[in-house]
Design a protein around this motif. Structure first.
Motif, PDB file in Angstrom:
ATOM      1  N   PRO A  48       0.659  -1.198  -0.132  1.00  0.00           N
ATOM      2  CA  PRO A  48       0.020  -0.062  -0.036  1.00  0.00           C
ATOM      3  C   PRO A  48       0.811   1.311  -0.035  1.00  0.00           C
ATOM      4  CG  PRO A  48       0.120  -0.921   2.204  1.00  0.00           C
ATOM      5  CD  PRO A  48       0.722  -1.900   1.178  1.00  0.00           C
ATOM      6  N   ASN A  49       0.569   2.063  -0.764  1.00  0.00           N
ATOM      7  CA  ASN A  49       0.902   3.584  -0.876  1.00  0.00           C
ATOM      8  C   ASN A  49       0.106   4.662  -0.922  1.00  0.00           C
ATOM      9  OD1 ASN A  49       3.932   2.978  -0.891  1.00  0.00           O
ATOM     10  ND2 ASN A  49       3.277   1.765  -2.950  1.00  0.00           N
ATOM     11  N   ILE A  56      -0.234  11.525   3.653  1.00  0.00           N
ATOM     12  CA  ILE A  56       0.329  11.203   4.966  1.00  0.00           C
ATOM     13  C   ILE A  56       1.770  10.924   4.973  1.00  0.00           C
ATOM     14  CG2 ILE A  56       0.079   9.362   6.673  1.00  0.00           C
ATOM     15  CD1 ILE A  56      -2.840   9.053   5.950  1.00  0.00           C
ATOM     16  N   PRO A  57       2.539  11.498   5.574  1.00  0.00           N
ATOM     17  CA  PRO A  57       4.118  11.372   5.656  1.00  0.00           C
ATOM     18  C   PRO A  57       4.466   9.819   5.654  1.00  0.00           C
ATOM     19  CG  PRO A  57       3.346  13.162   7.313  1.00  0.00           C
ATOM     20  CD  PRO A  57       2.062  12.582   6.804  1.00  0.00           C
ATOM     21  N   PRO A  58       5.533   9.764   4.954  1.00  0.00           N
ATOM     22  CA  PRO A  58       5.882   8.217   4.643  1.00  0.00           C
ATOM     23  C   PRO A  58       6.134   7.393   6.160  1.00  0.00           C
ATOM     24  CG  PRO A  58       7.025   9.643   3.191  1.00  0.00           C
ATOM     25  CD  PRO A  58       6.412  10.443   3.946  1.00  0.00           C
ATOM     26  N   ARG A 100      -7.458   9.667   9.506  1.00  0.00           N
ATOM     27  CA  ARG A 100      -7.599  11.163   8.758  1.00  0.00           C
ATOM     28  C   ARG A 100      -6.766  11.391   8.033  1.00  0.00           C
ATOM     29  NH1 ARG A 100     -12.631  12.433   7.485  1.00  0.00           N
ATOM     30  NH2 ARG A 100     -13.311  12.416   9.750  1.00  0.00           N
ATOM     31  N   ALA A 101      -6.718  11.763   6.811  1.00  0.00           N
ATOM     32  CA  ALA A 101      -5.730  12.304   5.568  1.00  0.00           C
ATOM     33  C   ALA A 101      -6.011  13.683   5.543  1.00  0.00           C
ATOM     34  CB  ALA A 101      -5.414  11.413   4.536  1.00  0.00           C
ATOM     35  N   PRO A 102      -4.870  14.255   4.992  1.00  0.00           N
ATOM     36  CA  PRO A 102      -5.440  15.545   4.562  1.00  0.00           C
ATOM     37  C   PRO A 102      -6.330  16.010   3.569  1.00  0.00           C
ATOM     38  CG  PRO A 102      -2.646  15.267   4.542  1.00  0.00           C
ATOM     39  CD  PRO A 102      -3.587  14.123   4.700  1.00  0.00           C
ATOM     40  N   THR A 106     -10.733  10.020   4.642  1.00  0.00           N
ATOM     41  CA  THR A 106     -10.610   8.834   5.436  1.00  0.00           C
ATOM     42  C   THR A 106     -10.143   7.833   4.809  1.00  0.00           C
ATOM     43  OG1 THR A 106     -12.397   9.624   6.859  1.00  0.00           O
ATOM     44  CG2 THR A 106     -11.836   7.321   7.205  1.00  0.00           C
ATOM     45  N   LEU A 107      -8.982   7.195   5.191  1.00  0.00           N
ATOM     46  CA  LEU A 107      -8.160   6.074   4.626  1.00  0.00           C
ATOM     47  C   LEU A 107      -8.608   4.752   5.471  1.00  0.00           C
ATOM     48  CD1 LEU A 107      -6.021   4.883   2.553  1.00  0.00           C
ATOM     49  CD2 LEU A 107      -4.329   5.551   4.113  1.00  0.00           C
ATOM     50  N   LEU A 108      -8.712   3.692   4.753  1.00  0.00           N
ATOM     51  CA  LEU A 108      -8.736   2.426   5.246  1.00  0.00           C
ATOM     52  C   LEU A 108      -7.667   1.706   4.556  1.00  0.00           C
ATOM     53  CD1 LEU A 108     -12.716   1.633   5.560  1.00  0.00           C
ATOM     54  CD2 LEU A 108     -10.977   2.203   7.400  1.00  0.00           C
TER      55      LEU A 108
END
Length: 119
Positions: A48-49, A56-58, A100-102, A106-108
């Motif tokens: 996943p990337n 989201i910072p690495p 929560r991303a910028p 919303t990321l799953l």
């Protein structure tokens, strides 16, 4: 792309490896969220990337935990057919496991490869 009874749209981005799926999905998610739409982005890639594409910072992306396997349960329906069903309502899953991303996306994270093994 599909729209359900409450007007929600589901968009899947697919294609061969290296074709830019993650870039397209992340950009689309951010643009829609900036326009005020509720966006839940699901990264189903074994590597996943999407988190990084969403801003989201690495180092944070590397620490994200995938959804637990216990969210799916095997149940037998009234006709005797076994089906995999969610163990919790979607809204609860989003609230408990969503990151929560910028841009208010919303990321799953569905999963990731933990280590290489014999195949």
């Amino acid at each position: 792309m599909g729209t359900d009874q409450d007007g929600a749209q589901r968009i899947a981005v697919c294609g061969k490896g290296g074709s830019g799926k993650t870039t397209i999905a992340g950009t689309l998610a951010r643009v829609l969220a900036r326009r005020g739409h509720r966006v839940i982005a699901i990264d189903g890639d074994s590597n996943p990337n999407l988190a990084i594409t969403l801003g989201i910072p690495p180092d944070e992306a590397e620490r994200l935990q995938p959804l637990p396997r216990t969210l799916l349960e095997q149940r037998t329906d009234e006709t005797g057919v076994q089906r995999a069903v969610l163990a919790a309502p979607p809204e609860e899953i989003f609230r408990r496991y969503g990151v929560r991303a910028p841009d208010n996306v919303t990321l799953l994270l569905m999963g990731r490869v933990d280590h290489a093994g014999a195949g």
